[in-house]
Structures are given as structure tokens and as C-alpha cells.
Design an enzyme around this catalytic site. Structure first.
Site, PDB file in Angstrom:
ATOM      1  N   ASP A  39       1.092  -1.392   0.279  1.00 59.11           N
ATOM      2  CA  ASP A  39       0.463  -0.159  -0.372  1.00 59.11           C
ATOM      3  C   ASP A  39       1.012   1.164   0.089  1.00 59.11           C
ATOM      4  O   ASP A  39       0.077   2.504   0.170  1.00 59.11           O
ATOM      5  CB  ASP A  39      -0.363   0.052   1.547  1.00 59.11           C
ATOM      6  CG  ASP A  39      -1.841  -1.357   1.019  1.00 59.11           C
ATOM      7  OD1 ASP A  39      -1.797  -1.635  -0.024  1.00 59.11           O
ATOM      8  OD2 ASP A  39      -2.686  -1.224   2.142  1.00 59.11           O
ATOM      9  N   HIS A 243      29.106   4.873  -8.797  1.00 62.42           N
ATOM     10  CA  HIS A 243      27.718   4.387  -8.546  1.00 62.42           C
ATOM     11  C   HIS A 243      27.586   4.046  -7.361  1.00 62.42           C
ATOM     12  O   HIS A 243      26.645   3.661  -6.920  1.00 62.42           O
ATOM     13  CB  HIS A 243      26.799   4.186  -9.382  1.00 62.42           C
ATOM     14  CG  HIS A 243      26.597   5.149 -10.700  1.00 62.42           C
ATOM     15  ND1 HIS A 243      26.037   4.540 -11.566  1.00 62.42           N
ATOM     16  CD2 HIS A 243      27.214   6.628 -10.961  1.00 62.42           C
ATOM     17  CE1 HIS A 243      26.424   6.402 -12.262  1.00 62.42           C
ATOM     18  NE2 HIS A 243      26.898   7.075 -12.267  1.00 62.42           N
ATOM     19  N   ASP A 260      29.080  12.840  -3.722  1.00 66.65           N
ATOM     20  CA  ASP A 260      27.900  12.551  -5.360  1.00 66.65           C
ATOM     21  C   ASP A 260      26.376  13.382  -4.492  1.00 66.65           C
ATOM     22  O   ASP A 260      26.241  12.284  -5.139  1.00 66.65           O
ATOM     23  CB  ASP A 260      28.373  12.184  -5.519  1.00 66.65           C
ATOM     24  CG  ASP A 260      27.914  12.956  -7.625  1.00 66.65           C
ATOM     25  OD1 ASP A 260      26.899  13.703  -7.549  1.00 66.65           O
ATOM     26  OD2 ASP A 260      28.078  12.241  -8.445  1.00 66.65           O
ATOM     27  N   ASP A 271      23.523  19.272  -8.966  1.00 68.44           N
ATOM     28  CA  ASP A 271      24.669  18.280  -9.255  1.00 68.44           C
ATOM     29  C   ASP A 271      26.063  18.360  -8.456  1.00 68.44           C
ATOM     30  O   ASP A 271      26.615  19.237  -9.521  1.00 68.44           O
ATOM     31  CB  ASP A 271      25.091  17.307 -10.417  1.00 68.44           C
ATOM     32  CG  ASP A 271      25.166  15.836 -10.441  1.00 68.44           C
ATOM     33  OD1 ASP A 271      25.842  15.169  -9.475  1.00 68.44           O
ATOM     34  OD2 ASP A 271      25.713  15.367 -11.536  1.00 68.44           O
ATOM     35  N   HIS A 350      35.195   7.696 -16.570  1.00 75.07           N
ATOM     36  CA  HIS A 350      33.891   8.243 -17.409  1.00 75.07           C
ATOM     37  C   HIS A 350      33.498  10.130 -17.827  1.00 75.07           C
ATOM     38  O   HIS A 350      35.618  10.294 -17.968  1.00 75.07           O
ATOM     39  CB  HIS A 350      33.129   8.339 -16.338  1.00 75.07           C
ATOM     40  CG  HIS A 350      33.376   9.594 -14.558  1.00 75.07           C
ATOM     41  ND1 HIS A 350      34.026  11.273 -15.011  1.00 75.07           N
ATOM     42  CD2 HIS A 350      34.153   9.178 -14.101  1.00 75.07           C
ATOM     43  CE1 HIS A 350      34.221  11.283 -13.995  1.00 75.07           C
ATOM     44  NE2 HIS A 350      34.347  10.030 -13.160  1.00 75.07           N
ATOM     45  N   HIS A 354      28.453  16.590 -17.824  1.00 70.45           N
ATOM     46  CA  HIS A 354      26.710  15.745 -18.746  1.00 70.45           C
ATOM     47  C   HIS A 354      25.499  17.398 -18.602  1.00 70.45           C
ATOM     48  O   HIS A 354      25.633  18.339 -18.163  1.00 70.45           O
ATOM     49  CB  HIS A 354      25.928  14.543 -18.312  1.00 70.45           C
ATOM     50  CG  HIS A 354      25.702  14.519 -16.958  1.00 70.45           C
ATOM     51  ND1 HIS A 354      24.776  15.590 -15.930  1.00 70.45           N
ATOM     52  CD2 HIS A 354      26.691  14.133 -16.025  1.00 70.45           C
ATOM     53  CE1 HIS A 354      24.783  15.488 -14.845  1.00 70.45           C
ATOM     54  NE2 HIS A 354      26.003  14.676 -14.538  1.00 70.45           N
ATOM     55  N   HIS A 361      20.891  14.176 -15.607  1.00 70.71           N
ATOM     56  CA  HIS A 361      21.422  14.006 -16.695  1.00 70.71           C
ATOM     57  C   HIS A 361      20.506  14.272 -17.952  1.00 70.71           C
ATOM     58  O   HIS A 361      19.610  13.758 -18.239  1.00 70.71           O
ATOM     59  CB  HIS A 361      21.652  12.475 -17.153  1.00 70.71           C
ATOM     60  CG  HIS A 361      23.095  11.727 -16.038  1.00 70.71           C
ATOM     61  ND1 HIS A 361      23.112  10.224 -16.150  1.00 70.71           N
ATOM     62  CD2 HIS A 361      23.432  12.670 -14.609  1.00 70.71           C
ATOM     63  CE1 HIS A 361      24.474  10.642 -15.204  1.00 70.71           C
ATOM     64  NE2 HIS A 361      24.532  11.595 -14.514  1.00 70.71           N
ATOM     65  N   GLU A 384      32.430  17.893 -13.929  1.00 68.68           N
ATOM     66  CA  GLU A 384      33.473  16.510 -12.661  1.00 68.68           C
ATOM     67  C   GLU A 384      34.393  15.714 -13.173  1.00 68.68           C
ATOM     68  O   GLU A 384      34.303  14.077 -13.586  1.00 68.68           O
ATOM     69  CB  GLU A 384      31.891  15.346 -12.136  1.00 68.68           C
ATOM     70  CG  GLU A 384      31.107  15.083 -13.958  1.00 68.68           C
ATOM     71  CD  GLU A 384      29.448  14.257 -13.583  1.00 68.68           C
ATOM     72  OE1 GLU A 384      30.321  13.395 -12.550  1.00 68.68           O
ATOM     73  OE2 GLU A 384      29.130  15.046 -14.207  1.00 68.68           O
ATOM     74  N   TYR A 388      40.029   8.097 -10.160  1.00 72.35           N
ATOM     75  CA  TYR A 388      40.279   6.638  -9.251  1.00 72.35           C
ATOM     76  C   TYR A 388      41.224   5.346  -9.163  1.00 72.35           C
ATOM     77  O   TYR A 388      40.953   5.139 -10.403  1.00 72.35           O
ATOM     78  CB  TYR A 388      38.919   5.984  -9.788  1.00 72.35           C
ATOM     79  CG  TYR A 388      37.874   7.149 -10.125  1.00 72.35           C
ATOM     80  CD1 TYR A 388      37.293   7.522  -8.840  1.00 72.35           C
ATOM     81  CD2 TYR A 388      37.529   6.942 -11.024  1.00 72.35           C
ATOM     82  CE1 TYR A 388      35.606   8.588  -9.200  1.00 72.35           C
ATOM     83  CE2 TYR A 388      36.257   8.332 -11.124  1.00 72.35           C
ATOM     84  CZ  TYR A 388      35.990   9.279 -10.346  1.00 72.35           C
ATOM     85  OH  TYR A 388      34.845  10.315 -10.481  1.00 72.35           O
ATOM     86  N   ARG A 406      36.247  12.330  -6.807  1.00 72.18           N
ATOM     87  CA  ARG A 406      36.027  13.253  -8.464  1.00 72.18           C
ATOM     88  C   ARG A 406      36.298  14.866  -7.399  1.00 72.18           C
ATOM     89  O   ARG A 406      35.542  15.110  -6.327  1.00 72.18           O
ATOM     90  CB  ARG A 406      34.673  12.530  -8.627  1.00 72.18           C
ATOM     91  CG  ARG A 406      33.899  13.321  -9.343  1.00 72.18           C
ATOM     92  CD  ARG A 406      32.572  12.460 -10.344  1.00 72.18           C
ATOM     93  NE  ARG A 406      31.300  11.802  -9.293  1.00 72.18           N
ATOM     94  CZ  ARG A 406      31.804  10.641  -8.807  1.00 72.18           C
ATOM     95  NH1 ARG A 406      32.591   9.536  -9.152  1.00 72.18           N
ATOM     96  NH2 ARG A 406      30.692  10.316  -7.994  1.00 72.18           N
ATOM     97  N   GLU A 408      32.815  17.866  -8.462  1.00 72.78           N
ATOM     98  CA  GLU A 408      32.167  18.198  -9.217  1.00 72.78           C
ATOM     99  C   GLU A 408      31.302  19.463  -9.300  1.00 72.78           C
ATOM    100  O   GLU A 408      30.672  19.775  -7.967  1.00 72.78           O
ATOM    101  CB  GLU A 408      30.738  17.247  -9.177  1.00 72.78           C
ATOM    102  CG  GLU A 408      29.636  17.214 -10.577  1.00 72.78           C
ATOM    103  CD  GLU A 408      29.175  15.929 -10.617  1.00 72.78           C
ATOM    104  OE1 GLU A 408      28.394  15.278 -10.156  1.00 72.78           O
ATOM    105  OE2 GLU A 408      28.067  16.045 -11.589  1.00 72.78           O
TER     106      GLU A 408
HETATM  107  N1  GLY Z   1      25.462  12.089  -9.522  1.00 78.07           N
HETATM  108  C1  GLY Z   1      25.315  11.628 -10.919  1.00 78.07           C
HETATM  109  C2  GLY Z   1      27.029  12.038 -12.087  1.00 78.07           C
HETATM  110  O1  GLY Z   1      27.031  13.018 -11.184  1.00 78.07           O
HETATM  111  O2  GLY Z   1      26.569  12.164 -12.940  1.00 78.07           O
HETATM  112 MN    MN Z   2      27.174  14.213  -9.550  1.00 77.99          MN
HETATM  113 MN    MN Z   3      26.920  14.741 -12.560  1.00 74.33          MN
END
Ligand code: GLY
Ligand code: MN
Ligand code: MN
Length: 444
Positions: A39, A243, A260, A271, A350, A354, A361, A384, A388, A406, A408
């Protein structure tokens, strides 16, 4: 509270309708309610395209845009008022609210859509919808079309073309208006405060979720309903899982913690990532890697301006990171050859960013006609870069293994360059250490 003004939704609908081919109709559904378990429902989040065109916050609704329709171009199907349901679930706009408060020219109960919508589609040449993203709704569209087809012998004219709405709508969403920028700045500033609070609270012996709680506190205090995505609080080697979402490990003295996280305001995301020492002081190796990432981010900012293309910021980060990895002895060889061989991908796997907007994103093409998109004022994006060093990387000295960094920030392309929306969080080693030291003195 800073919100998108109602007039802006009307402006967007008009702009979209001006781009639609003559004699066409656009149909968009609200997001469905998602069941969490039995529920219990997930917190409702409106579909971004639907929100962009209406600001209408309820589920079980359908926007219909019919440019040139004599009796009104904007038709909204939505739930009827229902005192009993409203007692349990909260107020509904109903059809009166849809026209009075949300600018609909005409509004009908959602339960009548099967009877009314085929009549609105009939005689239109083209149907715009976001095909493929919602199979159940695609099926409904086909059913409405089939109702018209079944009456062809009576002279009904079914549409001849189905057009993906995404291209027009998502290109509009890529360019942020002044009102959107205000909301995004607000989200960015709340998220910045959240990151500062997490840095100030960090101590060995706490857990990753302890810092997540500090983030959530600032998000909610700032008026955000929810984070824009699942917060990542990754200490030690967890930072090398891109992630990571468990957020349940103990914070250990000597480790870094990568956060993050960003909140959402009026369906606009922020972000931010910061990486800082659990106990407030970087080790030599952590600092060395951190400063390479920071330099690469600065190089990316310098590459973000109108006329430059989308990939130049990424290329700038790749060069600085590869040079840095060679300087530190983590990669060996000539920088140009290592870039050509993509050797940096063992450490930086990466992209540099974005598009950012209603979706973290965000929508918008990255290439146009096979070429990287050229940046223009009003586009918003993240920057970002990261390094690593996998805990089991046998090619590097032990002292580097398990370090993940990282950094960002969110930026807006301006006429001359870019504006950093998330600049309120300390970022240099000296700034972070000073903030954390001051927090410790205060707490003592
Ligand atoms: N938090 C997802 C990214 O940095 O793309
Ligand atoms: Mn992020
Ligand atoms: Mn991001």
C-alpha cells in the site's frame, strides 16, 4: 521560495506549438504513480516534459496541445474533484483548477479521455508524442487512433504521421531561461550548504549515512522535496565504485570521503561532488591526486564558452589528468601516446560532464549532424573529472591504491564564458582543511 512563474509555462507551450507542423496535435502523459511495496507509493515526481509544459503537479493527467484550435489550444485531462479521496490523499485541482490556476483553455475528467480525445485527434495530419518511453501510453494512443480508423467509412480522417516530440521539446529544454537559471542557482546554493555541513560534521567513528543525514537536513530545510538522484557517500575505497549507494560503512581516520549529492527545486536538479579527508587533513598521496583533479577541472572551465564545442572540456580534463598521472608515476610514457591509447581510462573512465536541468542527466543532443555540439549561452552542464585508483591495481605503488577523487560543479554557459553555480563549497586543499579545522575547534 523561488519557482518557475506560471507565465513561463504558457510561453513554453506557445513556443512548442509554433514549431509544430500545421494541423497537428501533441499528447503527453503525466508520470504514473509507482508502487514501492503493497500500500506504499514512491514519492511522486512529475514527468519532466509534462512538468516543463504545464507545472501541473498531479498524476493521472494528459496534456493535449492543438495549435490553432478555435475553442482553445491547450486541453488538460485530469482527475475530478472528489471530497472522499481528497480527505485521504490531498487536494486535487479538478477541471476548474486546471483552467483557473494552470492556464488550460479547456479541461476534462481523465475518465472521459477515451470518449473525447479521438475527436480531438480526428482530422489532424500529425500526432506528436514521446514514443517509446511509455509503452502503456503508446498503446493508448494507438487505441485512440484505431477508434478513428474504425469510423473511416463514415468519413473520419485518421492522422497520417506520428512524430517524436522529443527532438523539439528537448532542444527547448537545453536552453535555460532567466527563470530557470534562478531556480537552478537556488538548488545549487542549497546543495552547496549541504556539502559544507557534511564536511563540518565529518568525524572518524561516524558512518557514511551520518553524512547523508546532514545532506538531507539541508536539502529539506532549503525547501527541496528530495535529492535529484540517490546521494553517494563513499569513504575510502568505496569512492572507486562510481555509483556507490550503500552509504553504510564506518568513516575511518586517514580515509577520504567522496560525496556526490544534489537537491531538486521545482523539478530542477543540482549535482555536486566534493572529496575530503574524514578527519580533516589530506595525506601527501591524497593531496597529490586531488590537486591533479582540481587542475583538470579548472582547465575544463577555461574550455567552456560560446563557440567551443561540447567535447573540449572533456579533452582538457583528459590532458591534465594524463600529465598528472605521468608526473606522479602512475602512468609511464609520453603524454600524447598515452592519450591516444586511452591509458588514462584505467583511472578516469567517465566523461567530464553532462547536460543539467530538470533531469540530472538532462535531455539535449551532444552531437549535431555528427559533430560535437557547439556551446551557446543558456546551456547548463556539469564538470566532474575524477581519478580512481582501483584497490587491486598492481601496476601502481601500494600507497596510491584505493584513492578515489571526484570534484563536480554545475556551470551555466554565459555570453563570455561560464558561471559556476556551485562555487559556494570550498574546493582547494587549503580551503577544505581550514573549514574542517574551524568546525573541530567549534565543536571542542
Ligand atoms: N550524480 C550523477 C552524476 O554525477 O552524473
Ligand atoms: Mn554527481
Ligand atoms: Mn554529474
Amino acid at each position: 521560495m523561488i519557482r518557475i512563474p506560471k507565465a513561463e509555462y504558457a510561453r513554453r507551450r506557445k513556443a512548442l506549438m509554433e514549431q509544430m507542423e500545421p494541423n497537428s496535435i501533441a499528447i503527453l502523459p503525466a508520470a504514473a504513480v509507482a508502487i514501492r511495496n503493497r500500500d506504499v507509493e514512491h514519492v511522486y515526481r512529475q514527468d519532466s516534459d509534462f512538468q516543463y509544459l504545464s507545472g501541473f503537479p498531479e498524476p493521472e493527467a494528459v496534456i493535449v496541445l492543438i495549435p490553432g484550435r478555435e475553442y482553445g489550444e491547450y486541453v488538460l485531462f485530469c482527475r475530478e474533484r472528489n471530497p472522499e479521496r481528497e480527505l485521504w490523499d490531498g487536494l486535487r485541482a479538478g477541471q476548474d483548477g486546471a483552467t483557473r490556476d494552470y492556464g488550460a483553455d479547456d479541461a476534462f475528467p481523465i475518465t472521459d479521455i477515451d470518449d473525447i480525445l479521438p475527436g480531438l485527434i480526428e482530422g489532424r495530419d500529425r500526432v506528436y508524442s514521446s514514443m517509446g518511453s511509455n509503452p502503456e501510453f503508446d498503446r493508448h494512443v494507438m487505441e485512440w487512433i484505431n477508434v478513428i480508423r474504425s469510423k473511416a467509412h463514415l468519413g473520419a480522417q485518421p492522422p497520417k504521421e506520428f512524430v517524436a516530440l522529443d527532438h523539439l521539446l528537448h532542444d527547448m529544454r537545453l536552453y535555460k531561461s532567466a527563470a530557470e537559471v534562478k531556480v537552478m542557482r537556488e538548488a545549487a546554493q542549497i546543495s552547496a550548504r549541504a556539502h559544507v555541513r557534511a564536511m563540518q560534521a565529518s568525524r572518524a567513528g561516524l558512518y557514511e549515512f551520518s553524512l547523508e543525514a546532514e545532506l538531507d537536513y539541508e536539502f529539506r530545510k532549503g525547501g527541496a522535496k528530495m535529492p535529484a538522484y540517490g546521494s553517494i557517500v563513499a569513504s575510502g575505497r568505496n569512492a572507486c565504485v562510481l555509483h556507490y549507494q550503500e552509504n553504510d560503512a564506518p568513516l575511518k581516520d586517514g580515509d577520504l570521503v567522496l560525496i556526490d549529492a544534489g537537491c531538486e527545486i521545482d523539478c530542477y536538479a543540482s549535482d555536486i561532488t566534493r572529496t575530503f579527508p574524514v578527519s580533516g587533513k589530506f595525506t601527501d598521496e591524497q593531496k597529490a591526486i586531488y590537486e591533479v583533479v582540481l587542475r583538470s577541472q579548472e582547465a575544463a572551465f577555461a574550455a567552456i564558452k560560446p563557440g567551443n564545442h561540447w567535447n573540449q572540456a572533456h579533452e582538457a580534463t583528459v590532458r591534465v589528468i594524463t600529465e598528472g598521472l605521468v608526473d606522479l608515476g602512475l602512468l609511464r610514457g609520453s603524454v600524447d601516446e598515452l592519450i591516444a591509447a586511452e591509458a588514462y581510462k584505467a583511472f578516469y573512465m567517465h566523461r567530464a560532464g553532462h547536460w543539467l536541468g530538470m533531469d540530472v542527466h538532462d535531455v539535449g543532443e551532444y552531437r549535431v549532424g555528427g559533430e560535437w555540439r557547439v556551446l551557446e549561452p543558456g546551456m547548463a552542464l556539469t564538470v566532474e573529472p575524477g581519478i580512481y585508483v582501483a584497490p587491486d591495481n598492481q601496476t601502481v605503488a601500494k600507497k596510491w591504491r584505493g584513492i578515489g577523487v571526484r570534484i563536480e560543479d554545475d556551470v551555466l554557459v554565459t555570453k563570455k564564458g561560464c558561471e559556476i553555480l556551485t562555487g559556494d563549497v570550498p574546493k582547494t586543499v587549503a580551503e577544505i582543511e581550514a573549514l574542517m579545522a574551524a568546525a573541530r575547534i567549534q565543536a571542542a
